[in-house]
Structure formats: C-alpha cells, structure tokens
Design a protein around this motif. Structure first.
Motif, PDB file in Angstrom:
ATOM      1  N   ASP A 203       0.803  -1.199  -0.069  1.00  0.00           N
ATOM      2  CA  ASP A 203      -0.006  -0.043   0.056  1.00  0.00           C
ATOM      3  C   ASP A 203       0.926   1.149   0.097  1.00  0.00           C
ATOM      4  OD1 ASP A 203      -2.442  -0.483  -0.297  1.00  0.00           O
ATOM      5  OD2 ASP A 203      -3.047  -0.254   1.925  1.00  0.00           O
ATOM      6  N   LEU A 204       1.748   1.155   0.818  1.00  0.00           N
ATOM      7  CA  LEU A 204       2.822   2.536   0.896  1.00  0.00           C
ATOM      8  C   LEU A 204       3.619   2.554  -0.342  1.00  0.00           C
ATOM      9  CD1 LEU A 204       2.691   4.264   3.395  1.00  0.00           C
ATOM     10  CD2 LEU A 204       4.760   2.846   4.265  1.00  0.00           C
TER      11      LEU A 204
ATOM     12  N   ARG B 103       2.526   1.864  -3.386  1.00  0.00           N
ATOM     13  CA  ARG B 103       1.869   2.317  -4.418  1.00  0.00           C
ATOM     14  C   ARG B 103       1.333   3.808  -4.266  1.00  0.00           C
ATOM     15  NH1 ARG B 103      -4.108   1.943  -4.088  1.00  0.00           N
ATOM     16  NH2 ARG B 103      -3.664   0.906  -2.231  1.00  0.00           N
ATOM     17  N   ARG B 104       1.228   4.188  -3.074  1.00  0.00           N
ATOM     18  CA  ARG B 104       1.156   5.580  -2.725  1.00  0.00           C
ATOM     19  C   ARG B 104       2.253   6.533  -3.031  1.00  0.00           C
ATOM     20  NH1 ARG B 104      -1.206   5.235   3.662  1.00  0.00           N
ATOM     21  NH2 ARG B 104      -3.023   4.232   3.060  1.00  0.00           N
ATOM     22  N   LEU B 105       3.448   5.956  -2.665  1.00  0.00           N
ATOM     23  CA  LEU B 105       4.521   6.542  -3.037  1.00  0.00           C
ATOM     24  C   LEU B 105       4.774   6.748  -4.504  1.00  0.00           C
ATOM     25  CD1 LEU B 105       7.153   5.100  -0.447  1.00  0.00           C
ATOM     26  CD2 LEU B 105       6.841   7.582  -0.785  1.00  0.00           C
TER      27      LEU B 105
ATOM     28  N   LYS C  63       2.555   7.066  -6.567  1.00  0.00           N
ATOM     29  CA  LYS C  63       1.588   7.973  -7.050  1.00  0.00           C
ATOM     30  C   LYS C  63       2.383   9.471  -6.967  1.00  0.00           C
ATOM     31  CE  LYS C  63      -3.282   6.509  -6.734  1.00  0.00           C
ATOM     32  NZ  LYS C  63      -4.266   6.248  -6.093  1.00  0.00           N
ATOM     33  N   GLU C  64       2.788   9.590  -5.707  1.00  0.00           N
ATOM     34  CA  GLU C  64       3.220  10.781  -5.387  1.00  0.00           C
ATOM     35  C   GLU C  64       4.455  11.241  -6.357  1.00  0.00           C
ATOM     36  OE1 GLU C  64       2.189  12.413  -2.742  1.00  0.00           O
ATOM     37  OE2 GLU C  64       3.501  14.010  -2.300  1.00  0.00           O
TER      38      GLU C  64
ATOM     39  N   GLN D  43       4.837   9.944  -9.239  1.00  0.00           N
ATOM     40  CA  GLN D  43       4.210  10.480 -10.616  1.00  0.00           C
ATOM     41  C   GLN D  43       3.688  11.817 -10.699  1.00  0.00           C
ATOM     42  OE1 GLN D  43       1.242   7.691 -11.635  1.00  0.00           O
ATOM     43  NE2 GLN D  43       2.615   6.522 -12.783  1.00  0.00           N
ATOM     44  N   GLN D  44       3.199  12.328  -9.561  1.00  0.00           N
ATOM     45  CA  GLN D  44       2.686  13.771  -9.412  1.00  0.00           C
ATOM     46  C   GLN D  44       3.753  14.597  -9.419  1.00  0.00           C
ATOM     47  OE1 GLN D  44       0.121  13.664  -5.871  1.00  0.00           O
ATOM     48  NE2 GLN D  44      -1.497  13.069  -7.284  1.00  0.00           N
TER      49      GLN D  44
ATOM     50  N   MET E 102       1.277  11.213   4.189  1.00  0.00           N
ATOM     51  CA  MET E 102       1.603  11.617   2.440  1.00  0.00           C
ATOM     52  C   MET E 102       0.892  10.669   1.820  1.00  0.00           C
ATOM     53  SD  MET E 102       5.097  11.506   0.458  1.00  0.00           S
ATOM     54  CE  MET E 102       4.577   9.768   0.406  1.00  0.00           C
ATOM     55  N   GLY E 103       0.989   9.325   2.321  1.00  0.00           N
ATOM     56  CA  GLY E 103       0.144   8.593   1.222  1.00  0.00           C
ATOM     57  C   GLY E 103      -1.347   8.636   1.121  1.00  0.00           C
ATOM     58  N   GLN E 104      -1.673   8.993   2.382  1.00  0.00           N
ATOM     59  CA  GLN E 104      -3.341   9.344   2.494  1.00  0.00           C
ATOM     60  C   GLN E 104      -3.679  10.421   1.704  1.00  0.00           C
ATOM     61  OE1 GLN E 104      -3.586   9.218   6.551  1.00  0.00           O
ATOM     62  NE2 GLN E 104      -3.687   6.990   6.597  1.00  0.00           N
TER      63      GLN E 104
ATOM     64  N   ALA F 290      -2.015  11.267  -1.039  1.00  0.00           N
ATOM     65  CA  ALA F 290      -2.049  11.002  -2.356  1.00  0.00           C
ATOM     66  C   ALA F 290      -3.126  10.146  -2.771  1.00  0.00           C
ATOM     67  CB  ALA F 290      -0.734   9.964  -2.564  1.00  0.00           C
ATOM     68  N   GLU F 291      -3.607   9.273  -1.749  1.00  0.00           N
ATOM     69  CA  GLU F 291      -4.950   8.546  -2.079  1.00  0.00           C
ATOM     70  C   GLU F 291      -6.000   9.261  -2.401  1.00  0.00           C
ATOM     71  OE1 GLU F 291      -4.986   4.296  -0.910  1.00  0.00           O
ATOM     72  OE2 GLU F 291      -3.943   5.526  -2.470  1.00  0.00           O
TER      73      GLU F 291
ATOM     74  N   ASP G 102      -6.087  11.810  -4.350  1.00  0.00           N
ATOM     75  CA  ASP G 102      -5.964  12.122  -5.858  1.00  0.00           C
ATOM     76  C   ASP G 102      -6.582  11.176  -6.592  1.00  0.00           C
ATOM     77  OD1 ASP G 102      -4.384  14.372  -7.188  1.00  0.00           O
ATOM     78  OD2 ASP G 102      -4.413  12.326  -8.315  1.00  0.00           O
TER      79      ASP G 102
ATOM     80  N   ALA H 234      -5.537  10.178  -9.574  1.00  0.00           N
ATOM     81  CA  ALA H 234      -4.560   9.762 -10.481  1.00  0.00           C
ATOM     82  C   ALA H 234      -4.473   8.085 -10.364  1.00  0.00           C
ATOM     83  CB  ALA H 234      -3.349  10.261 -10.556  1.00  0.00           C
TER      84      ALA H 234
END
Lengths: 347, 368, 99
Positions: free
Chosen positions: B11-12, B14-16, B18-19, B21-22, C72-74, C76-77, C79, C81
């Motif tokens: 999960d972590l 995946r979020r990283l 995403k970040e 990519q942004q 930070m992850g949350q 991003a969640e 969003d 994208a």
C-alpha cells in the motif's frame, strides 16, 4: 564478436568438479545434461524426473536412487539417517507410487564413532517403519580417514504405482495451479545454523518427513495432478524452473503467498539468502488442474504435513520457460534457476 | 520482523509511486550508489514499477566487483598454501581471478571457509595455533569497523597467526570519479545508507555543493528506495541540490563516532585500484604501519603478483553508470554469472549479474 | 553493498573485554559485537552488518518519519490519478509463527 574475445577474465572451463556441481542449480543441470544424459540417454532417463517409472510384466514400478552427504550429520530436527530414508521415499512418492523397498549402501570413514553410526542406523530404522518400507539389501565400505566425511549413504528405492496416473515435470498446462505443502527453507537453514562460522540459535528444525501419505490423500481427491516435486537442493525456485522448462510453459507466482517461518526468514535475512532457493526435505510442490485445486488444497491442509499448504501461483501460456514472481510491493521479477551453492553474503 | 516488514508494504509503495508520478515533470537519471540497493531494486521489482522516464543506473557500490584482479590472484596464492586457513565472506568465493575462483581453489584441497563475522577468524586462530588464519578483508566503509576490530583484537590479545588481505574502498571518491567523467549522465544520487551509518554524511554535503547534485541518503527496503527516489526527484524538479537523509532511523549527520575512531587507529587512507576503473587516489584504506605485521600481503610475500586487466569488457563504464549491462555484446551469452567476464557480472550485487539474475535481459528504452 | 539487518538486543554480554550481545532477528538469535554502539540497552534495535551492530535504530525518529510517510500516502490516495499497481495477493501470506 568471437566468444571469449570480450573478456578480461578467462571463461571458467571447470577442469575440476566444484561444489556447485552438486548444488542442484545450474551447474548440476549442466553436469547432468552434458555428461550423464550425453552418455546414457534413453526414454526413461531423458524424462529427468526424480524417479523412473518402469513397466514390468504389467506392473508399473517407480525406481529411484539418491546419495546423502550432509555436514553436520546430526542437525536440529533430524540426522542423515532420516534423510536417507525420507528422501528416497519422497522421490518415489512424487510419481504417485506407494514406496515399498529400500536398498542402502554405506561409505564409512575410518574413525567414525560407532555410537554415531548406531544413532544414524536407528534413525533409518525409525524412518523406514514410519514410511512402511523394508530395507531389503545393502552394502558397506570403509575409506581411509580424510577420504570421506564420517558417513555417506546411498539409498535406492522401489515403489508400486497402483493408479493410472502420469505425473511428470512435462505435464504442466496453462491454467494449472501451483500448490505448495507448507513453509519453505526449514531444512536448509537448520543445517546452516550448525555450520561453523554461521551458527545461530533458534527454533529452526529440519522438515525431514515422508510425504507418500500426503500424496496418497491428494490422489484420492483427484487424479488431475500433473506434476509433483519435492523441492530439495535449489529450493522451490529451481524446481519450478525445471517444470516450466520441461513443460514449455510460463509461471506466475505471488510472492506474498509463499509461507516462510519467521525464524527462517530472520536467518535468511541476516545471511542474505532467498528462502525460495533454500532446500526442503518434507515439502512438495504440486501442479494441478484448476478445477480440482481447491479440493486438493483442502485435502492437503487436513494432513499433518500439509497444514500450511497454499496456492502460490499458476501456469500460464505466456513467456514459456520463465517463472515470474510478483513481489511483495507489486513489482515483477524473473525467478531464475540457482547458479551454485547458496553462499551467505554481506553485501 | 520489525523495521523490515513495514518497509515492504504494498500500500505504502503504491502511494509513494503515485506521489512520484505527481511530482515528476521531466525525465531524470538517478544512481543508487550501493550494490545492496541495486539488489533490493531488482529483487522487489522497484524499477519495474517506476515511471519509464526515471532511469536508475547502478553505481559502483559493490566491493566484490571492484576488488582488483591482482588482489584476487593474491588471495588464491595465499589460500593454496598448506599452512593457511583462508577465511572470507561468502561474496568473494565465486569471484574469478585470472585463472579460477576461490571455490575452485577449495576444490583443489585448500582450506577455504566462509565466515559471517571477521571475529570468527580469532576463534579459528585460537583453535588452530599451528595454522595461519588469513581473512579477506573486503568492503566499503560499512565493513571497515568490523575488519578493523579483528586486527585490533588480534594485536591486543597477542594472537600472531592471524593476518588480513585488505581490499577496502571508499564511496565518496567513487562518486567524484563518476561526476568528473565527461560521459556522466547521473543527475541525482541515492546515497549509501549503511556506509553513512558509519561515516555520517558530511563528506556528501561537500560533494553535493561542489557538483550541484542532490544526494539523498537512502535505506535498503523497497519503501525506503521509493521514498529516496521521491525526495531526489522533488529536489531535481525544484532545482535544488543538497543532501537529505531519508534513512533517519539509522543514519545521523555525524555517523558512528566509536566506529570511525577505531577505523582511524587501524587504517589509513591511500590510493586503491578499482577493478574495471583503475587506480583512484585516496580511495581506499590500508593498514597503518604499526599493524603491518598483520598484513597478509607482506607476511606471504605476494607483492610480486601484478595482474593486468585487459580493458575490453565494458564493466568499467557500467560501474560508472555510463552504460547499461545489455549495452555489452557479451552480456548474457559469452558473459553470464557462471562464466563472468567482468567485474559487474562477478557478484550477484554487480549490475550485470543483477540484470541477468532477475531477467532484465530486454533492452528498455533509455531516456537521457 | 552492506547487508545490514535490524534486530533487537535481547542480552548484553562481555566476552574478554569485548562488548557483545545476543540479537534477535525474527525468530532466531545471533551473537553480535556491540562495541560500536556503547549506548545500547537491552530491548533496543540495532542494524547488524557482518556480525557487528553498526548503528542503533532511533525508534522515535523511525515512528515520526513513518507516520509522515503514511500521512503523505493518504493525501496521495485522495487524488484520482491511477497508478498501474495492484496490491499483492491474499492476506494469509507470509510468516507463520514458530511453535
């Protein structure tokens, strides 16, 4: 470019046999294919299963042989005697056969403590009784001190196939499920924990066990079992690569599904080893038709040796001969065959 | 396992991603300096998950790969002696010298043993007073304190039948060599977490300022690596160039004082040869004069062994991140981990071996 | 390079004037030299490389930075994208306790 032209380091021609030739990895494969198969090729041997299935006067017999060399000869959870019986029983069981008879040859080193030998033989007796096999013939040789490592045992096994099954490494088909009968790496790390210079303390014990009753239960549930292997040297990764190569299929595994004991994981982490390449002596990998996978898995879990059984992936038509692993974080990598003896690393 | 499992969280990760990519607007070339990081990146498929136009090139951070050929030949000459128990970390056993590897030397009857800790050599030396115990002291700054302790204790305890064959290299000179190269493509570095656990990161602040390049000291788990990439990309996108510490749970700016002190007592900085790169000034450790009695090169008179490496294979360029493993025509056919032709295929940590082992045999489109 | 694994110090020992200790990694225990982490106490986590503790894990820093990571992850969640990554398989994964 000509082969060898680009290299600052000469190609290792292996003028001598190195330990890696016995590791169950790529060097072992080379030795078997380039030397043994080249000299002895026949329909039985060419299958490269852990046993040959012979038709004799209408009966189908499973026939196998295996040598046991292990240092130390006594280790947490067992000794070389248990291995010598269970290993051969398992090689027979992986064809779906009922193991019946064992022959044993001992090479003893001068100076071996008699009591140690007695312990090993008693372990063999106990393992044979538990597996329901008879030790019916044997041989003994003694070599000079320094020419052996206490005791080497070679066992040959004979079993009977009572079912019309054809279980072999070339039978995997796209869609099949890959089942594993429990935690991996226990045996290899139990041995490692007693190696001089690497010692550690913990509840790791060899998983040495005879698997024929587990297999019998699986076959009672369904005969749609295509491949069975016990992932000894080279571990689960090496066995799956062999099946993928022999069946000309690909495999996709789910890394997070592979059960590893916390203690084995800890030991592998500090020594920089991958449990997927570490030896097991009481586990099996089964490739089964998808429609029977759940029933077979349930049956496996009801057996004491299969309590932690799980589905770790499936056979695919894509990327034949390659085993892909989906990692814990969702990335993908190729799971290759092992090259040689797994070595602890610090880098 | 605490401090491992939570950094392998899907999960972590995946979020990283995403970040990342942004934050990312442009293609970037980053280098992970350390072979342990390379290992993790390929083992977990981190590079497989990153956006295509973030290129990770693998650094020279593998002491196994960079140990020069002549030193391996010296190791073999010493190990082959009948009076020697030759001890090594497992990493060095498959590294080919001019003729063979240590496993082959062992197969010819040499007493070669794998140890987990250098201190195990002291036990062996006490147990076998009639033998000479020799330790192959390889590594970067991370391993230097362990190797220094072996020498220090041997001297303190008066154990005379121990010596070390030293091949110690330092990371900062290697980074400078990469940045000084006219072909350098690296725009940001993931710094070596465990080297900095010992040394701190003040040296890296100088490098970062002098070359105007971001360096993020990074850990080894997949989440660490992704966070390191994110922090580096963020700096690059903002036009920043400084040292940041992603690996705060294990690394401080000053590093490990006790370890630095003992290393300085036993070793001094000097020129070292790097396999595939050549000599780099002040790039390694050698034993100080007062410990020269423990120097295996002197004790066994192997100074005459001076193996030259023909520089045909591109491992030097791979080590410096100038080219990728599959840019080499020998990669995967004439040169494999069983028959390594060059430094970077030698250890499973080496960039070529890592590519080979984890099946990255197809060329990817390379940006930059 | 530099395989370093976090483990918990379960016992401090003195071996002939050398600070040693038993360190637990998952379910196993190994000796490690603690000479370079003189401040370490039983119960602390250390990073061990080649049989030596090379640093003490700063638990407060670890907790603080991990929390930031999760927050930070949350963010991003939230969003929209979409990243082409699926969380891995089933939850019966991974480690089994030792008996």
């Amino acid at each position: 470019m000509m082969p060898g032209e680009a290299c600052p380091v000469p190609v290792l021609g292996h003028k001598q046999i190195v330990l890696g030739h016995g590791s169950g990895g790529k060097l072992t494969q080379d030795l078997v294919e380039k030397l043994f198969l080249a000299n002895f090729s026949n329909d039985y041997l060419d299958r490269l299963d852990d046993q040959a299935v012979l038709e004799v006067n209408g009966s189908r017999l499973a026939f196998t042989t295996d040598s046991f060399v292990v240092t130390p000869i006594f280790f947490p959870g067992g000794d070389i005697g248990h291995l010598a019986i269970n290993g051969t029983v398992n090689d027979l069981a992986m064809s779906g056969a009922t193991p019946r008879f064992i022959a044993a040859a001992f090479i003893l080193e001068e100076g071996l403590v008699s009591e140690d030998l007695a312990r090993v033989v008693q372990s063999m007796r106990q393992a044979a009784e538990e597996a329901g096999v008879l030790l019916v013939t044997g041989d003994t040789k003694v070599v000079d001190r320094g020419k052996g490592d206490q005791v080497f045992i070679t066992t040959t096994g004979l079993g009977v196939l009572e079912r019309p099954v054809k279980i072999s490494a070339d039978q995997a088909r796209p869609g099949d499920r890959v089942l594993l009968s429990g935690t991996i790496g226990d045996h290899g790390m139990a041995i490692m924990s007693r190696r001089e210079g690497l010692e550690f303390e913990g509840p790791i014990e060899s998983d040495t066990a005879a698997l024929h009753t587990l297999v019998a239960g699986m076959l009672d549930t369904s005969e749609q079992i295509h491949c069975l292997r016990d992932p000894t040297r080279g571990g689960v990764a090496t066995i799956l690569n062999e099946i993928a190569a022999r069946s000309q299929v690909g495999m996709e595994l789910e890394g997070r599904s592979v059960p590893v004991r916390e203690s084995v994981k800890g030991a592998c982490e500090i020594l920089g080893l991958d449990p997927l390449y570490v030896a097991n002596e009481g586990k099996l990998v089964a490739v089964v038709a998808p429609e029977v996978a759940d029933a077979v898995l349930e049956r496996m879990r009801s057996h004491p040796l299969g309590r932690h059984s799980c589905c770790i992936g499936q056979v695919v038509a894509a990327h034949p001969r390659r085993v892909l692993l989906k990692t814990e974080i969702g990335g993908t990598r190729v799971l290759d065959v092992m090259l040689g003896e797994p070595l602890p690393r610090i880098c | 396992m605490k401090y491992l499992d939570e950094y392998r969280d899907a999960d972590l990760a995946r979020r990283l991603l995403k970040e990342i990519q942004q934050v990312q607007r442009r293609p970037w070339v980053l280098m992970e300096v350390c072979g342990g990081q390379t290992h993790s990146i390929v083992k977990y498929g981190v590079d497989d998950l990153l956006p295509r136009d973030i290129e990770l090139v693998h650094g020279p951070g593998c002491p196994v790969c960079v140990t020069p050929l002549e030193l391996i030949d010296k190791a073999h000459a010493i190990a082959a002696r009948r009076d020697v128990i030759f001890c090594s970390f497992g990493d060095m056993l498959r590294v080919p010298g001019s003729e063979c590897d240590l496993l082959t030397v062992k197969s010819r009857g040499a007493d070669v043993r794998v140890v987990y800790s250098p201190l195990d050599c002291l036990k062996l030396a006490r147990k076998h007073p009639e033998k000479q115990v020799v330790f192959f002291a390889i590594g970067f700054e991370t391993t230097a304190p362990a190797n220094a302790m072996l020498v220090w204790r041997a001297k303190q305890e008066g154990i005379r039948n121990v010596s070390v064959l030293v091949s110690h290299v330092l990371v900062p000179p290697a980074i400078e060599a990469i940045l000084d190269s006219p072909w350098n493509r690296v725009q940001g570095f993931l710094g070596p977490g465990h080297v900095c656990a010992i040394m701190g990161y003040r040296e890296y602040e100088e490098i970062s300022a002098r070359y105007k390049v971001p360096i993020v000291i990074t850990g080894f788990e997949p989440v660490d690596l992704l966070e390191g990439v994110l922090m580096t990309i963020r700096q690059l996108e903002e036009g920043q160039a400084r040292v940041e510490n992603q690996y705060v749970r294990a690394v401080t700016r000053e590093g490990n004082q006790a370890a630095q002190e003992l290393v300085a007592k036993v070793f001094e900085v000097g020129e070292r040869k790097w396999r595939g790169v050549g000599p780099i000034p002040n790039s390694g450790y050698r034993l100080r004069e007062e410990f020269s009695g423990f120097d295996a090169e002197r004790r066994f008179d192997v100074a005459a062994i001076d193996t030259q490496e023909p520089s045909v294979c591109i491992s030097g360029e791979v080590l410096r991140g100038v080219r990728k493993p599959h840019d080499c025509p020998a990669f995967g056919n004439d040169c494999t981990p069983e028959h390594p032709l060059g430094a970077t295929m030698v250890s499973s940590e080496g960039a070529c071996a890592a590519y080979y082992l984890y099946g990255r045999r197809q060329k990817t489109t390379v940006g930059g | 390079m530099c395989l370093g694994i976090p483990g918990q110090v379960v016992l401090l020992e003195n071996a002939g004037g050398l600070r040693m200790g038993k360190v637990r990694f998952g379910g196993i225990v190994r000796d490690a030299c603690l000479e370079y982490v003189p401040e370490v106490a039983e119960g602390d986590y250390v990073i061990v490389h080649a049989g030596f503790a090379i640093s003490r894990v700063d638990e407060q820093e670890a907790a603080r930075t991990y929390q930031l990571l999760e927050e930070m992850g949350q963010l991003a969640e939230l969003d929209q994208a979409d990243v082409d990554v699926e969380p891995g398989g089933n939850d019966s994964a991974g480690s089994k306790p030792d008996g």
